[in-house]
Design a protein around this motif. Structure first.
Motif, short mmCIF file in Angstrom:
data_model
loop_
_atom_site.label_atom_id
_atom_site.label_comp_id
_atom_site.label_asym_id
_atom_site.label_seq_id
_atom_site.Cartn_x
_atom_site.Cartn_y
_atom_site.Cartn_z
N SER A 1 16.60 7.58 -41.29
CA SER A 1 16.56 8.50 -41.06
C SER A 1 17.31 8.67 -39.43
O SER A 1 18.00 10.20 -38.99
N ALA B 1 26.39 12.95 -40.50
CA ALA B 1 26.11 14.38 -40.35
C ALA B 1 26.87 15.01 -41.97
O ALA B 1 25.30 15.58 -41.95
N ARG C 1 25.13 14.13 -44.51
CA ARG C 1 23.23 14.43 -45.06
C ARG C 1 22.67 15.93 -44.82
O ARG C 1 21.74 16.03 -44.23
N ARG C 2 23.93 16.12 -44.27
CA ARG C 2 24.31 17.96 -44.38
C ARG C 2 23.01 18.08 -42.71
O ARG C 2 22.14 18.75 -42.83
N ASN C 3 23.54 17.21 -41.76
CA ASN C 3 22.64 17.88 -40.92
C ASN C 3 23.69 17.91 -39.65
O ASN C 3 24.78 17.46 -39.02
N LYS C 4 23.15 19.88 -40.02
CA LYS C 4 23.77 20.74 -39.05
C LYS C 4 24.29 20.04 -38.04
O LYS C 4 25.13 19.73 -36.43
N LYS C 5 23.17 20.03 -36.67
CA LYS C 5 22.94 19.14 -35.12
C LYS C 5 23.88 17.73 -34.69
O LYS C 5 24.61 18.36 -34.18
N TYR C 6 23.86 17.10 -35.70
CA TYR C 6 24.81 16.05 -34.68
C TYR C 6 25.59 16.10 -35.49
O TYR C 6 27.01 15.59 -35.30
N ARG C 7 26.21 16.97 -36.83
CA ARG C 7 28.01 16.91 -36.88
C ARG C 7 28.04 18.03 -35.80
O ARG C 7 29.30 17.88 -35.19
N THR D 1 17.54 26.99 -33.55
CA THR D 1 15.62 26.31 -33.79
C THR D 1 15.37 25.96 -32.53
O THR D 1 14.35 26.04 -33.47
#
Length: 406
Positions: A298, A331, A334-340, A371
């Protein structure tokens, strides 16, 4: 030991009537009162009843002592972070679950089981255990109530509900009847304060935890606390103390490889060096961290993004673009919106400043504000967009973002 309930349990299990069990020992009404704990029987009567059930009084008393010892050992293994040994002790307790409900440790066992489930990361099971315990809460002793509240705070911490956890821990800390002089209690106080970006409080409680862990020679927990202190010294710009914490941790490299803390330590040392305006040293530590991480970990994405930012700052645009492209792709997967969003901002910036800052203003900043968990990132981007507007001669817009900086 609650012998009345124990006798009733084994009598029913073996299909023996009260008359059959009581014959020659006591009257049936007397046995009924014993089984319902409305009459305290003498030791001789209890011993005869248990003997007829083929149960030894001495064995039952010995088992209660064993339960007490195992509960103590389980709590100690959790406190000393002995993950490779905690299951063995818990298994022994589970083998005695048929006896525990008749002992004086019935609630203590369920409470320590709650902590065990949290320690193992079984959060769904821990939630169910919490609900079970809540129904029995009126029967708790003062110490058991303390353990229940404390475990609830740990569960909230694990779920990322830091403000709710902080409220419970604050109330417990202010109550002199509770056992607040426990190292783990102070550690979680520091952890929650750190998550709430209250570095001063986190350092205060972290130092209290560290001293207590050192007094009990709790090596693994000392390492965890040094990590927490190093992070918060960095946040508070107390760089010398932060570096001392991380240097101490790095010196313990062989043990840390087993503990899997070393990648995080290298990452945090990289972050510290970057804050100290030593980007090349920061890059060395970030790359060391990344080399020890699995791509599926992660934290891999966080370290990769940090390397990309430094390459960008060092004007290594080609390398930066390559890293940001990988970050954006990972990102997205992994559906990580912040880092995308962050990676896409920098990729836009390498093509067009106007397009990049429009993206920053309409996508990145609104996400970070919603957030409400990324204060440091927000302040940095407020300053960045303020400078951009200032260079464009749009001073009102520039001041608007400067005023948002906290």
């Amino acid at each position: 030991m609650e012998f009345g309930a124990l006798i009733k349990f084994y009598r029913t299990q073996r299909g023996i009537t009260q008359a059959e069990l009581a014959r020659g020992i006591c009257s049936v009404p007397h046995l009924s009162k014993i089984e319902n704990n409305s009459k305290e029987a003498n030791e001789e009567t209890v011993s005869l009843l248990l003997e007829r059930l083929e149960i030894s009084l001495e064995e039952m008393e010995e088992k209660e002592g064993t339960i007490q010892l195992l509960l103590k050992q389980l709590a100690e293994k959790i406190n000393y972070y002995l993950k490779d040994k905690v299951d063995e002790t818990f298994q022994k307790l589970q083998e005695m679950e048929h006896i525990i409900p008749f002992s004086k440790f019935i609630y203590l066992y369920e409470l320590i089981k709650y902590r065990y489930l949290l320690f193992k990361g079984f959060y769904t099971e821990a939630e169910s255990q919490k609900d079970l315990l809540f129904k029995q809460r009126k029967n708790f002793s003062q110490h058991e109530e303390y353990l229940f509240l404390y475990s609830n705070a740990v569960l909230l911490t694990m779920k990322g509900q830091y403000r709710a956890a902080d409220e419970i821990l604050d109330a417990m800390y202010d109550d002199p009847s509770n056992e607040t002089a426990r190292a783990e209690f102070y550690y979680y106080r520091a952890f929650v304060k750190s998550a709430l970006e209250q570095s001063g409080h986190a350092i205060h409680f972290g130092k209290l935890a560290l001293q207590l862990y050192m007094n009990e020679h709790n090596f693994f927990r000392i390492l965890h606390t040094l990590m927490l202190l190093g992070i918060n010294y960095t946040s508070a710009n107390i760089y010398e103390e932060a570096e001392e914490c991380f240097d101490h941790l790095i010196r313990s490299e062989e043990l840390l490889k087993q503990e899997k803390l070393l990648p995080q330590i290298y990452h945090n040392m990289g972050y510290l060096q970057n804050k100290k305006k030593n980007p090349k040293e920061a890059l060395i530590y970030y790359e060391k961290s990344l080399a020890l991480q699995s791509i599926n970990h992660s934290h891999y994405l966080v370290t990769l993004y940090s390397i990309a930012e430094i390459q960008y700052a060092l004007q290594e645009k080609s390398k930066a673009r390559e890293y940001f492209q990988v970050v954006a792709s990972l990102a997205k997967d992994r559906r990580n919106k912040k880092y995308r969003l962050l990676a896409e901002f920098y990729l836009f910036h390498m093509v067009s400043s106007n397009k990049a800052f429009k993206y920053l203003e309409t996508k990145v900043i609104p996400y970070l504000e919603d957030t409400n968990e990324h204060l440091n990132d927000l302040n940095r981007f407020y300053k960045m967009i303020s400078d951009f507007y200032s260079q464009q001669g749009l001073y009102l817009e520039s001041v608007n973002y400067l005023n948002k900086i906290t």
